[in-house]
Design a protein around this motif. Structure first.
Motif, PDB file in Angstrom:
ATOM      1  N   ASN A  29       0.840  -1.090   0.118  1.00 31.28           N
ATOM      2  CA  ASN A  29      -0.153  -0.040   0.244  1.00 31.28           C
ATOM      3  C   ASN A  29       0.780   1.239   0.214  1.00 31.28           C
ATOM      4  N   LYS A  30       0.096   2.213  -0.621  1.00 34.00           N
ATOM      5  CA  LYS A  30       1.070   3.828  -0.648  1.00 34.00           C
ATOM      6  C   LYS A  30       1.940   4.094   0.887  1.00 34.00           C
ATOM      7  N   ALA A  31       1.063   3.453   2.280  1.00 36.52           N
ATOM      8  CA  ALA A  31       2.424   3.726   3.533  1.00 36.52           C
ATOM      9  C   ALA A  31       3.319   3.205   3.698  1.00 36.52           C
ATOM     10  N   THR A  32       3.280   1.498   2.649  1.00 41.41           N
ATOM     11  CA  THR A  32       4.535   0.868   3.049  1.00 41.41           C
ATOM     12  C   THR A  32       5.401   1.299   1.787  1.00 41.41           C
ATOM     13  N   ILE A  33       4.862   1.432   0.264  1.00 38.18           N
ATOM     14  CA  ILE A  33       5.995   2.120  -0.110  1.00 38.18           C
ATOM     15  C   ILE A  33       6.691   3.046   0.537  1.00 38.18           C
ATOM     16  N   GLU A  34       5.626   4.455   0.488  1.00 43.17           N
ATOM     17  CA  GLU A  34       6.221   5.305   2.009  1.00 43.17           C
ATOM     18  C   GLU A  34       8.035   4.897   2.229  1.00 43.17           C
ATOM     19  N   GLU A  35       7.776   4.054   3.329  1.00 41.16           N
ATOM     20  CA  GLU A  35       7.822   3.569   4.153  1.00 41.16           C
ATOM     21  C   GLU A  35       9.710   2.522   3.882  1.00 41.16           C
ATOM     22  N   LEU A  36       8.960   2.030   3.089  1.00 43.56           N
ATOM     23  CA  LEU A  36      10.244   1.014   2.198  1.00 43.56           C
ATOM     24  C   LEU A  36      11.592   2.331   1.674  1.00 43.56           C
ATOM     25  N   HIS A  37      11.093   3.726   1.066  1.00 43.79           N
ATOM     26  CA  HIS A  37      11.643   4.412   0.265  1.00 43.79           C
ATOM     27  C   HIS A  37      12.634   5.235   1.405  1.00 43.79           C
ATOM     28  N   ALA A  83       1.826   5.559 -10.472  1.00 39.14           N
ATOM     29  CA  ALA A  83       3.160   4.126 -11.265  1.00 39.14           C
ATOM     30  C   ALA A  83       4.256   5.272 -11.357  1.00 39.14           C
ATOM     31  N   ARG A  84       4.020   6.497 -11.801  1.00 39.45           N
ATOM     32  CA  ARG A  84       5.120   7.313 -11.960  1.00 39.45           C
ATOM     33  C   ARG A  84       5.822   7.727  -9.989  1.00 39.45           C
ATOM     34  N   LYS A  85       4.877   7.837  -9.793  1.00 42.77           N
ATOM     35  CA  LYS A  85       5.468   7.705  -8.257  1.00 42.77           C
ATOM     36  C   LYS A  85       6.683   7.193  -7.350  1.00 42.77           C
ATOM     37  N   GLY A  86       5.457   5.338  -7.895  1.00 42.96           N
ATOM     38  CA  GLY A  86       5.839   4.064  -7.155  1.00 42.96           C
ATOM     39  C   GLY A  86       7.215   4.242  -7.830  1.00 42.96           C
ATOM     40  N   GLN A  87       7.558   4.055  -8.890  1.00 46.98           N
ATOM     41  CA  GLN A  87       8.290   4.189 -10.141  1.00 46.98           C
ATOM     42  C   GLN A  87       9.501   4.830  -9.285  1.00 46.98           C
ATOM     43  N   GLU A  88       8.954   5.519  -9.005  1.00 45.94           N
ATOM     44  CA  GLU A  88      10.184   6.783  -8.636  1.00 45.94           C
ATOM     45  C   GLU A  88      10.855   7.607  -7.242  1.00 45.94           C
ATOM     46  N   ILE A  89       9.728   6.443  -6.042  1.00 44.48           N
ATOM     47  CA  ILE A  89      10.328   6.442  -4.792  1.00 44.48           C
ATOM     48  C   ILE A  89      10.873   5.335  -4.161  1.00 44.48           C
ATOM     49  N   GLY A 112       3.399  -6.150  -8.029  1.00 46.78           N
ATOM     50  CA  GLY A 112       4.068  -5.409  -7.768  1.00 46.78           C
ATOM     51  C   GLY A 112       5.119  -5.831  -6.301  1.00 46.78           C
ATOM     52  N   GLY A 113       5.298  -7.260  -5.859  1.00 42.92           N
ATOM     53  CA  GLY A 113       6.416  -7.617  -5.406  1.00 42.92           C
ATOM     54  C   GLY A 113       7.074  -8.541  -6.254  1.00 42.92           C
ATOM     55  N   LEU A 114       6.715  -8.808  -7.275  1.00 51.48           N
ATOM     56  CA  LEU A 114       7.874  -9.680  -8.605  1.00 51.48           C
ATOM     57  C   LEU A 114       8.457  -8.080  -8.640  1.00 51.48           C
ATOM     58  N   GLU A 115       8.017  -7.241  -8.994  1.00 46.81           N
ATOM     59  CA  GLU A 115       8.496  -5.763  -9.377  1.00 46.81           C
ATOM     60  C   GLU A 115       9.448  -5.315  -9.042  1.00 46.81           C
ATOM     61  N   LEU A 116       9.032  -5.312  -7.088  1.00 48.10           N
ATOM     62  CA  LEU A 116       9.647  -5.408  -6.328  1.00 48.10           C
ATOM     63  C   LEU A 116      11.576  -6.434  -6.276  1.00 48.10           C
ATOM     64  N   ALA A 117      10.765  -7.078  -6.385  1.00 47.17           N
ATOM     65  CA  ALA A 117      12.024  -7.990  -6.567  1.00 47.17           C
ATOM     66  C   ALA A 117      12.867  -8.133  -8.089  1.00 47.17           C
ATOM     67  N   MET A 118      12.462  -7.088  -8.569  1.00 45.73           N
ATOM     68  CA  MET A 118      13.121  -7.334  -9.743  1.00 45.73           C
ATOM     69  C   MET A 118      13.806  -5.754  -9.594  1.00 45.73           C
ATOM     70  N   ALA A 119      13.311  -5.090  -9.337  1.00 49.29           N
ATOM     71  CA  ALA A 119      14.356  -3.372  -8.725  1.00 49.29           C
ATOM     72  C   ALA A 119      15.518  -3.654  -7.722  1.00 49.29           C
TER      73      ALA A 119
END
Ligand code: COA
Length: 260
Positions: A29-37, A83-89, A112-119
Motif C-alpha cells: 500500500n502507499k504507506a508501505t511504499i513510503e516507509e520502504l523509501h 505508477a510514476r511516483k512508485g517507480q521514482e520513490i 508489484g511484488g515481483l517488480e520490487l524483487a526485480m528492482a
C-alpha cells in the motif's frame, strides 16, 4: 527506525528489511511504499551498512502485489501518478541504490511484488515461491517497471508469455529462466542470502557502488554503460579502498577496506 508496515534489523554491517503485512500477504500500500523509501534512503546513508536483504514476513508471501483495494477506483490521472511516483520513490530508487540489495523471495512475488524483487540487484528464492505479473487479469498492465525489467532478466518472448497469460512460475522455473539466482528451502533462505551478503561485504563497498552504477547504465536510455565503466574504473584509482586492496594483495594479506 520505527515503521508500521516494515521491520528493519541491522547487525554487523548487514541490514534486513522485512515487509510486515502478513495478513494482506505483504501487499504494497502507499504507506508501505513510503516507509520502504525512507528505510532504503536511511540505510544507504548509513556507511556502516554494506548490504541489504529485502524479504517478506510470514511463510506465504514476499509481496502479493500492489494493494488492489487502494487503486480499484482510481482515474486515468491517478493511475498514471501511482505508477510514476512508485517507480521514482521505490523501484528505480532501489535499483539505483549504491548499497547492494538482495531480494529473498520467501513466497508469492506477484505484480508489484515481483517488480520490487526485480528492482533489487539480484534475487534468491525459497522452493515454495511463486512468481508472476498477473496485472492483465485485473485489466491493467504492470506499472512498477515489470514490462521493462522482466524482459531484461528473462528475454522478451518468455516475458511476453508470462505477462500475457498472467501466469505464475515456480521457483525452479524462475531459476531456469534466470529470474532468480538460487533456490533453497524456506528455512535456508535467509541464511543463504546472508552468506552471499557476507561475501559481498568482504569487498570494497566503493568499488561495488561503482559496479552497480556501471551495470545499471547499460539499461538506461541514451546512456553509454561502457563510458560509465571507463569513468568509474578511473575514479577507483583515487580511492583509499583501491590503495588498500592492491597493497594488501602485494603484501599477501587480506584487505581491510576503509570504504572510502
Ligand atoms: N492487494 C490487496 N490485498 C491483497 C492482495 C493485493 N495484491 N493480495 C492478497 N491480498 C489480501 C486478500 O484480499 C486477503 O485479505 P482478506 O483476508 O482481508 O480478505 C489476504 O490478503 C489473503 O489473501 P487470499 O487471497 O485470501 O489468499 P489466498 O491464499 O487464497 O490467495 C493469492 C493468494 C496470492 C493467489 C491471492 O491473494 C491473489 O491472487 N492476490 C492478488 C495477486 C495480484 O493480482 N497481484 C497483482 C496486483 S496489481
Amino acid at each position: 527506525m520505527n515503521f508500521e508496515n516494515i521491520l528493519v534489523e541491522q547487525a554487523n554491517g548487514l541490514a534486513t528489511v522485512i515487509i510486515n503485512r502478513p495478513k494482506k500477504l505483504n501487499a504494497l500500500n502507499k504507506a508501505t511504499i513510503e516507509e520502504l523509501h525512507n528505510a532504503f534512503k536511511a540505510l544507504e546513508n548509513d556507511l556502516t551498512v554494506k548490504a541489504i536483504i529485502l524479504t517478506g514476513s510470514g511463510e506465504k508471501a514476499f509481496v502479493a502485489g500492489a494493494d488492489i483495494s487502494e487503486f480499484a477506483h482510481f482515474s486515468v490521472e491517478e493511475g498514471g501518478m501511482l505508477a510514476r511516483k512508485g517507480q521514482e520513490i521505490l523501484f528505480d530508487f532501489v535499483e539505483n541504490l549504491s548499497t547492494p540489495v538482495i531480494a529473498a523471495i520467501n513466497g508469492f512475488a506477484l505484480g508489484g511484488g515481483l517488480e520490487l524483487a526485480m528492482a533489487c540487484h539480484f534475487r534468491v528464492a525459497s522452493d515454495n515461491a511463486k512468481m508472476g505479473l498477473p496485472e492483465v487479469s485485473l485489466g491493467v498492465i504492470p506499472g512498477y517497471g515489470g514490462t521493462q525489467r522482466l524482459p531484461q532478466l528473462i528475454g522478451k518472448g518468455k516475458a511476453m508469455e508470462l505477462i500475457m497469460t498472467a501466469g505464475m512460475i515456480s521457483a525452479d522455473e524462475a531459476k531456469d529462466a534466470g529470474l532468480v539466482n538460487h533456490v533453497t528451502s524456506q528455512e535456508e533462505l535467509l541464511p543463504l542470502a546472508e552468506k552471499i551478503a557476507s561475501k559481498i561485504m568482504r569487498n570494497s563497498s566503493v568499488a561495488i557502488s561503482a559496479a552497480i552504477k556501471a551495470v545499471n547504465d547499460n539499461f538506461k536510455d541514451g546512456v553509454n554503460g561502457f563510458k560509465t565503466e571507463i569513468t568509474e574504473f578511473g575514479n577507483c584509482f583515487g580511492t583509499e579502498d583501491f590503495k588498500e586492496g592492491t597493497t594488501a594483495f602485494l603484501e599477501k594479506r587480506k584487505p581491510d577496506f576503509p570504504g572510502k
